[in-house]
Design a protein around this motif. Structure first.
Motif, PDB file in Angstrom:
ATOM      1  N   ALA A 132       0.805  -1.229   0.000  1.00  0.00           N
ATOM      2  CA  ALA A 132       0.000   0.000   0.000  1.00  0.00           C
ATOM      3  C   ALA A 132       0.842   1.285   0.000  1.00  0.00           C
ATOM      4  CB  ALA A 132      -0.932   0.005   1.209  1.00  0.00           C
ATOM      5  N   SER A 133       2.146   1.178   0.104  1.00  0.00           N
ATOM      6  CA  SER A 133       2.993   2.372   0.148  1.00  0.00           C
ATOM      7  C   SER A 133       2.897   3.170  -1.143  1.00  0.00           C
ATOM      8  CB  SER A 133       4.443   1.969   0.389  1.00  0.00           C
ATOM      9  OG  SER A 133       5.293   3.090   0.246  1.00  0.00           O
ATOM     10  N   LYS A 134       2.737   4.478  -1.013  1.00  0.00           N
ATOM     11  CA  LYS A 134       2.677   5.358  -2.182  1.00  0.00           C
ATOM     12  C   LYS A 134       3.993   5.340  -2.956  1.00  0.00           C
ATOM     13  CE  LYS A 134      -0.710   8.418  -0.130  1.00  0.00           C
ATOM     14  NZ  LYS A 134      -0.980   9.728   0.449  1.00  0.00           N
ATOM     15  N   LEU A 135       5.086   5.042  -2.259  1.00  0.00           N
ATOM     16  CA  LEU A 135       6.386   5.009  -2.937  1.00  0.00           C
ATOM     17  C   LEU A 135       6.468   3.904  -3.987  1.00  0.00           C
ATOM     18  CD1 LEU A 135       8.855   5.711   0.006  1.00  0.00           C
ATOM     19  CD2 LEU A 135       8.253   7.236  -1.867  1.00  0.00           C
ATOM     20  N   ASN A 136       5.594   2.910  -3.923  1.00  0.00           N
ATOM     21  CA  ASN A 136       5.596   1.834  -4.918  1.00  0.00           C
ATOM     22  C   ASN A 136       5.215   2.340  -6.302  1.00  0.00           C
ATOM     23  OD1 ASN A 136       6.320  -0.107  -3.077  1.00  0.00           O
ATOM     24  ND2 ASN A 136       4.227  -0.643  -2.575  1.00  0.00           N
ATOM     25  N   LYS A 137       4.668   3.528  -6.382  1.00  0.00           N
ATOM     26  CA  LYS A 137       4.215   4.080  -7.659  1.00  0.00           C
ATOM     27  C   LYS A 137       5.152   5.166  -8.181  1.00  0.00           C
ATOM     28  CE  LYS A 137      -0.566   2.942  -7.528  1.00  0.00           C
ATOM     29  NZ  LYS A 137      -0.642   2.600  -8.922  1.00  0.00           N
ATOM     30  N   TYR A 138       6.371   5.254  -7.600  1.00  0.00           N
ATOM     31  CA  TYR A 138       7.372   6.228  -8.040  1.00  0.00           C
ATOM     32  C   TYR A 138       8.302   5.542  -9.046  1.00  0.00           C
ATOM     33  CZ  TYR A 138       6.216   9.549  -4.298  1.00  0.00           C
ATOM     34  OH  TYR A 138       5.594  10.456  -3.483  1.00  0.00           O
ATOM     35  N   PHE A 139       8.352   6.087 -10.265  1.00  0.00           N
ATOM     36  CA  PHE A 139       9.170   5.491 -11.321  1.00  0.00           C
ATOM     37  C   PHE A 139       9.963   6.553 -12.068  1.00  0.00           C
ATOM     38  CE2 PHE A 139       6.732   1.886 -10.277  1.00  0.00           C
ATOM     39  CZ  PHE A 139       7.442   0.791 -10.728  1.00  0.00           C
ATOM     40  N   CYS A 140      11.097   6.124 -12.621  1.00  0.00           N
ATOM     41  CA  CYS A 140      11.978   7.028 -13.354  1.00  0.00           C
ATOM     42  C   CYS A 140      11.515   7.189 -14.797  1.00  0.00           C
ATOM     43  CB  CYS A 140      13.407   6.468 -13.370  1.00  0.00           C
ATOM     44  SG  CYS A 140      14.111   6.221 -11.735  1.00  0.00           S
TER      45      CYS A 140
ATOM     46  N   GLN B 219       5.403   6.602 -16.713  1.00  0.00           N
ATOM     47  CA  GLN B 219       4.157   5.841 -16.611  1.00  0.00           C
ATOM     48  C   GLN B 219       4.015   4.806 -17.721  1.00  0.00           C
ATOM     49  OE1 GLN B 219       0.608   7.175 -14.824  1.00  0.00           O
ATOM     50  NE2 GLN B 219      -0.400   7.310 -16.809  1.00  0.00           N
ATOM     51  N   GLU B 220       4.489   5.113 -18.900  1.00  0.00           N
ATOM     52  CA  GLU B 220       4.360   4.175 -20.022  1.00  0.00           C
ATOM     53  C   GLU B 220       5.382   3.043 -19.950  1.00  0.00           C
ATOM     54  OE1 GLU B 220       4.539   6.536 -23.569  1.00  0.00           O
ATOM     55  OE2 GLU B 220       2.501   7.296 -23.287  1.00  0.00           O
ATOM     56  N   ARG B 221       6.591   3.354 -19.495  1.00  0.00           N
ATOM     57  CA  ARG B 221       7.642   2.327 -19.476  1.00  0.00           C
ATOM     58  C   ARG B 221       7.650   1.488 -18.206  1.00  0.00           C
ATOM     59  NH1 ARG B 221      13.161   4.021 -20.326  1.00  0.00           N
ATOM     60  NH2 ARG B 221      12.709   5.875 -19.135  1.00  0.00           N
ATOM     61  N   CYS B 222       7.396   2.071 -17.065  1.00  0.00           N
ATOM     62  CA  CYS B 222       7.414   1.334 -15.781  1.00  0.00           C
ATOM     63  C   CYS B 222       8.672   0.474 -15.642  1.00  0.00           C
ATOM     64  CB  CYS B 222       6.179   0.446 -15.656  1.00  0.00           C
ATOM     65  SG  CYS B 222       4.612   1.333 -15.662  1.00  0.00           S
ATOM     66  N   GLU B 223       9.824   1.015 -16.008  1.00  0.00           N
ATOM     67  CA  GLU B 223      11.054   0.214 -16.029  1.00  0.00           C
ATOM     68  C   GLU B 223      11.904   0.338 -14.780  1.00  0.00           C
ATOM     69  OE1 GLU B 223      13.387   0.951 -19.503  1.00  0.00           O
ATOM     70  OE2 GLU B 223      11.825   0.249 -20.843  1.00  0.00           O
ATOM     71  N   ILE B 224      12.084   1.560 -14.295  1.00  0.00           N
ATOM     72  CA  ILE B 224      13.004   1.754 -13.174  1.00  0.00           C
ATOM     73  C   ILE B 224      12.255   2.370 -12.001  1.00  0.00           C
ATOM     74  CG2 ILE B 224      15.139   2.836 -12.392  1.00  0.00           C
ATOM     75  CD1 ILE B 224      15.979   2.953 -15.364  1.00  0.00           C
ATOM     76  N   TRP B 225      12.141   1.602 -10.943  1.00  0.00           N
ATOM     77  CA  TRP B 225      11.457   2.048  -9.727  1.00  0.00           C
ATOM     78  C   TRP B 225      12.410   2.933  -8.948  1.00  0.00           C
ATOM     79  CZ3 TRP B 225      11.338  -1.280  -4.812  1.00  0.00           C
ATOM     80  CH2 TRP B 225      10.498  -0.720  -3.841  1.00  0.00           C
ATOM     81  N   CYS B 226      11.917   4.029  -8.422  1.00  0.00           N
ATOM     82  CA  CYS B 226      12.735   4.899  -7.551  1.00  0.00           C
ATOM     83  C   CYS B 226      12.147   4.830  -6.149  1.00  0.00           C
ATOM     84  CB  CYS B 226      12.847   6.325  -8.088  1.00  0.00           C
ATOM     85  SG  CYS B 226      11.375   7.051  -8.837  1.00  0.00           S
ATOM     86  N   PRO B 227      12.549   3.805  -5.368  1.00  0.00           N
ATOM     87  CA  PRO B 227      11.919   3.490  -4.088  1.00  0.00           C
ATOM     88  C   PRO B 227      12.010   4.581  -3.029  1.00  0.00           C
ATOM     89  CG  PRO B 227      13.926   2.218  -4.369  1.00  0.00           C
ATOM     90  CD  PRO B 227      13.659   2.914  -5.675  1.00  0.00           C
ATOM     91  N   SER B 228      13.021   5.446  -3.128  1.00  0.00           N
ATOM     92  CA  SER B 228      13.130   6.494  -2.113  1.00  0.00           C
ATOM     93  C   SER B 228      12.330   7.736  -2.500  1.00  0.00           C
ATOM     94  CB  SER B 228      14.599   6.886  -1.911  1.00  0.00           C
ATOM     95  OG  SER B 228      15.068   7.618  -3.034  1.00  0.00           O
ATOM     96  N   GLY B 229      11.863   7.766  -3.759  1.00  0.00           N
ATOM     97  CA  GLY B 229      11.169   8.954  -4.242  1.00  0.00           C
ATOM     98  C   GLY B 229      12.134  10.043  -4.666  1.00  0.00           C
ATOM     99  N   SER B 230      13.405   9.706  -4.731  1.00  0.00           N
ATOM    100  CA  SER B 230      14.444  10.680  -5.061  1.00  0.00           C
ATOM    101  C   SER B 230      14.968  10.459  -6.476  1.00  0.00           C
ATOM    102  CB  SER B 230      15.604  10.537  -4.072  1.00  0.00           C
ATOM    103  OG  SER B 230      16.731  11.253  -4.514  1.00  0.00           O
TER     104      SER B 230
END
Length: 118
Positions: A66-74, A82-93
């Motif tokens: 449920a963490s909002k950070l799961n939806k942060y991507f490069c 949003q289209e590629r969903c390739e690299i997750w940025c888990p810290s939001g940074s």
């Protein structure tokens, strides 16, 4: 049982450099090859050197779905992320992303659903 040393006792105490042919040329400078030592070349196999410590954990922390950070991507922009969903940025940074990309929040992507592709 041929091993190098500065003397026979040195070769015995170290059992470090094996000289299988008995040649002085196989020894470091200043040492000679001694035969009939109790040293065993089969015991010279060394364990691999462990990796150096890192400043960041090498194993990611468990992910809470449920963490909002799961939806942060490069991406190059929000649509690209949003289209590629390739690299997750888990810290939001942006630091989690390649140099030419930024971290974008609230994409349709979800880190947990990537099935180990992060």
């Amino acid at each position: 049982h041929y091993f190098c040393g500065k003397g026979y006792e040195d070769a015995l105490s170290k059992c470090l450099t094996h000289c299988p042919s008995g040649s002085l040329m196989e020894c470091p400078d200043g040492e000679i090859c001694f035969f009939n030592t109790p040293c065993d070349a089969r015991l010279l196999t060394k364990a691999p050197t462990p990796p150096s410590p890192t400043t960041r954990p090498t194993t990611p922390a468990p992910v809470v779905y449920a963490s909002k950070l799961n939806k942060y991507f490069c991406g190059y922009d929000w649509t690209d992320a949003q289209e590629r969903c390739e690299i997750w940025c888990p810290s939001g940074s942006d630091d989690d992303c390649p140099d030419d990309q930024l971290c974008f929040a609230f994409t349709k992507c979800h880190a947990v659903d990537m099935n180990g592709m992060t």
